[in-house]
Design an enzyme around this catalytic site. Structure first.
Site, mmCIF file in Angstrom:
data_model
loop_
_atom_site.group_PDB
_atom_site.id
_atom_site.type_symbol
_atom_site.label_atom_id
_atom_site.label_comp_id
_atom_site.label_asym_id
_atom_site.label_seq_id
_atom_site.Cartn_x
_atom_site.Cartn_y
_atom_site.Cartn_z
ATOM 1 N N TRP A 61 0.896 -1.354 0.018
ATOM 2 C CA TRP A 61 -0.144 -0.056 0.017
ATOM 3 C C TRP A 61 0.907 1.050 0.100
ATOM 4 O O TRP A 61 2.234 1.177 0.467
ATOM 5 C CB TRP A 61 -0.977 -0.146 1.185
ATOM 6 C CG TRP A 61 -0.540 0.047 2.511
ATOM 7 C CD1 TRP A 61 0.616 -0.508 2.768
ATOM 8 C CD2 TRP A 61 -1.361 -0.016 3.720
ATOM 9 N NE1 TRP A 61 0.837 -0.491 4.340
ATOM 10 C CE2 TRP A 61 -0.314 -0.396 4.685
ATOM 11 C CE3 TRP A 61 -2.306 0.434 4.005
ATOM 12 C CZ2 TRP A 61 -0.885 -0.024 6.213
ATOM 13 C CZ3 TRP A 61 -3.113 0.557 5.382
ATOM 14 C CH2 TRP A 61 -2.098 0.199 6.375
ATOM 15 N N ASN A 62 0.163 2.311 -0.437
ATOM 16 C CA ASN A 62 0.997 3.760 -0.505
ATOM 17 C C ASN A 62 0.095 4.757 0.190
ATOM 18 O O ASN A 62 -1.172 4.534 0.357
ATOM 19 C CB ASN A 62 0.931 4.114 -1.910
ATOM 20 C CG ASN A 62 1.736 3.176 -2.972
ATOM 21 O OD1 ASN A 62 2.949 2.756 -2.545
ATOM 22 N ND2 ASN A 62 1.132 2.347 -3.796
ATOM 23 N N HIS A 69 -6.263 19.815 -7.825
ATOM 24 C CA HIS A 69 -6.541 19.984 -9.248
ATOM 25 C C HIS A 69 -5.542 19.442 -10.172
ATOM 26 O O HIS A 69 -5.019 20.174 -11.039
ATOM 27 C CB HIS A 69 -6.655 21.546 -9.286
ATOM 28 C CG HIS A 69 -7.750 22.240 -8.653
ATOM 29 N ND1 HIS A 69 -8.971 22.708 -9.155
ATOM 30 C CD2 HIS A 69 -7.977 22.542 -7.238
ATOM 31 C CE1 HIS A 69 -9.781 23.375 -8.245
ATOM 32 N NE2 HIS A 69 -9.191 23.055 -7.097
ATOM 33 N N HIS A 73 -9.886 16.212 -13.074
ATOM 34 C CA HIS A 73 -10.464 16.663 -11.859
ATOM 35 C C HIS A 73 -11.802 17.357 -11.958
ATOM 36 O O HIS A 73 -12.085 17.588 -13.160
ATOM 37 C CB HIS A 73 -9.479 17.300 -11.116
ATOM 38 C CG HIS A 73 -9.026 18.628 -11.298
ATOM 39 N ND1 HIS A 73 -8.223 18.740 -12.351
ATOM 40 C CD2 HIS A 73 -9.627 19.770 -11.271
ATOM 41 C CE1 HIS A 73 -7.918 20.092 -12.435
ATOM 42 N NE2 HIS A 73 -8.836 20.521 -11.876
ATOM 43 N N ASP A 75 -13.926 20.612 -10.604
ATOM 44 C CA ASP A 75 -13.720 22.134 -9.904
ATOM 45 C C ASP A 75 -14.961 22.266 -9.121
ATOM 46 O O ASP A 75 -16.194 22.293 -9.731
ATOM 47 C CB ASP A 75 -13.612 23.289 -10.840
ATOM 48 C CG ASP A 75 -12.182 23.286 -11.434
ATOM 49 O OD1 ASP A 75 -11.268 22.341 -11.062
ATOM 50 O OD2 ASP A 75 -12.069 23.993 -12.254
ATOM 51 N N HIS A 79 -13.825 27.160 -5.594
ATOM 52 C CA HIS A 79 -12.601 27.189 -6.187
ATOM 53 C C HIS A 79 -12.477 28.623 -6.338
ATOM 54 O O HIS A 79 -11.127 29.005 -6.353
ATOM 55 C CB HIS A 79 -12.384 26.329 -7.095
ATOM 56 C CG HIS A 79 -11.145 26.482 -7.923
ATOM 57 N ND1 HIS A 79 -9.840 26.161 -7.275
ATOM 58 C CD2 HIS A 79 -10.794 26.348 -9.089
ATOM 59 C CE1 HIS A 79 -8.849 26.224 -7.904
ATOM 60 N NE2 HIS A 79 -9.275 26.360 -9.329
ATOM 61 N N HIS A 206 -13.635 30.128 -14.856
ATOM 62 C CA HIS A 206 -13.583 29.881 -13.510
ATOM 63 C C HIS A 206 -14.334 30.879 -12.974
ATOM 64 O O HIS A 206 -15.164 30.560 -12.044
ATOM 65 C CB HIS A 206 -12.130 30.215 -12.816
ATOM 66 C CG HIS A 206 -11.102 28.842 -13.237
ATOM 67 N ND1 HIS A 206 -10.713 28.586 -14.339
ATOM 68 C CD2 HIS A 206 -10.773 27.541 -12.501
ATOM 69 C CE1 HIS A 206 -9.904 27.438 -14.394
ATOM 70 N NE2 HIS A 206 -10.223 26.697 -13.062
#
Ligand code: MN
Length: 256
Positions: A61-62, A69, A73, A75, A79, A206
């Protein structure tokens, strides 16, 4: 037969195909670059905890670190400064995660001009050919940018800054305020064009879409496999409490 049992049968029979619109997440995944005076988003990084070794003999595992972002992804409205009280990514209603989509293809225009901007007239022309935009659906903009998988090619900067396609300020305002769309999906590193820092308003997708409680999806792939009409998009960000966005798995359901 119910709608859901019909769907299950169609998926099993292959008459509905699931297309992955998501870019892989790794330390190579391109990220947005801002001028050096601003804070910078992080690349995706994996930190190994154990791999069937003395740190954990039976398991691998990590931990991971990433900007919200990074890569493909979602938004969230909060944001942008135009919507500081808007929904965080954990508060976006889940009914937004399964919506119809219109796919608008500008890859030919962008091949000739990396700074190509979609205008309202382009969307009107699409509607004249394909019908009205789906109510509450995504507008997915294919540009061919998905083939630019390195940081350098994705950002495509020269002395004057980044050069990548997007929407004009007028078009962003129309999508935000007049169109029935829930948001836009793009192949680039962010929803705005590379030159959008100089638009009025700056970064209009945005500022105006998120300001209107609409959403953005970025770094999409495989839009060439999505028809202009009729696809359903599944976009599932993580419920990061107070977060401004999240890497997301984005799928398209397409009838064959
Ligand atoms: Mn973003």
């Amino acid at each position: 037969m119910s709608v859901l049992s019909d769907l299950a049968a169609a998926l099993r029979a292959g008459s509905i195909e699931i297309i992955d619109l998501t870019a892989p997440l790794s330390s190579e995944t391109p990220i947005l670059e801002l001028p050096p005076e601003f804070g910078q988003t992080a690349r995706f990084e994996l930190e190994e905890i154990s791999r069937y070794d003395d740190r954990g003999p039976g398991w691998y595992w990590n931990n991971f670190r990433t900007g919200e972002h990074t890569g493909t992804h979602f938004d969230a409205p909060n944001h942008w400064v135009t919507n500081t009280g808007g929904a965080d990514i954990a508060s976006v209603p889940v009914d937004g995660f399964l919506r119809p989509a219109a796919m608008l293809d500008f890859s030919a225009e962008v091949a000739d001009n990396p700074d190509f901007l979609v205008e309202v007239e382009h969307i009107k022309a699409w509607e004249a050919e394909h019908g009205s935009l789906p109510d509450g659906g995504w507008l997915l903009f294919r540009t061919g940018w998905e083939s630019r998988t390195s940081q350098r090619d994705m950002i495509n900067a020269d002395d004057t800054g980044p050069h990548s396609p997007g929407l004009s300020a007028d078009c962003a305002r129309w999508v935000a305020e007049e169109s029935p769309a829930i948001g836009i999906g793009v192949e680039t590193v962010g929803t705005d064009a590379g030159t959008a820092h100089s638009f009025d308003p700056a970064f209009p997708c945005h500022a105006l879409l998120l300001g209107s409680n609409k959403y953005g999806l970025t770094q999409l792939r495989n839009l060439s496999r999505v028809p202009p009409t009729g696809a359903m998009v599944v976009a599932t960000p993580l419920p990061i409490v107070s977060g401004s966005g999240s890497p997301a798995r984005v799928l398209a359901l397409v009838e064959r």
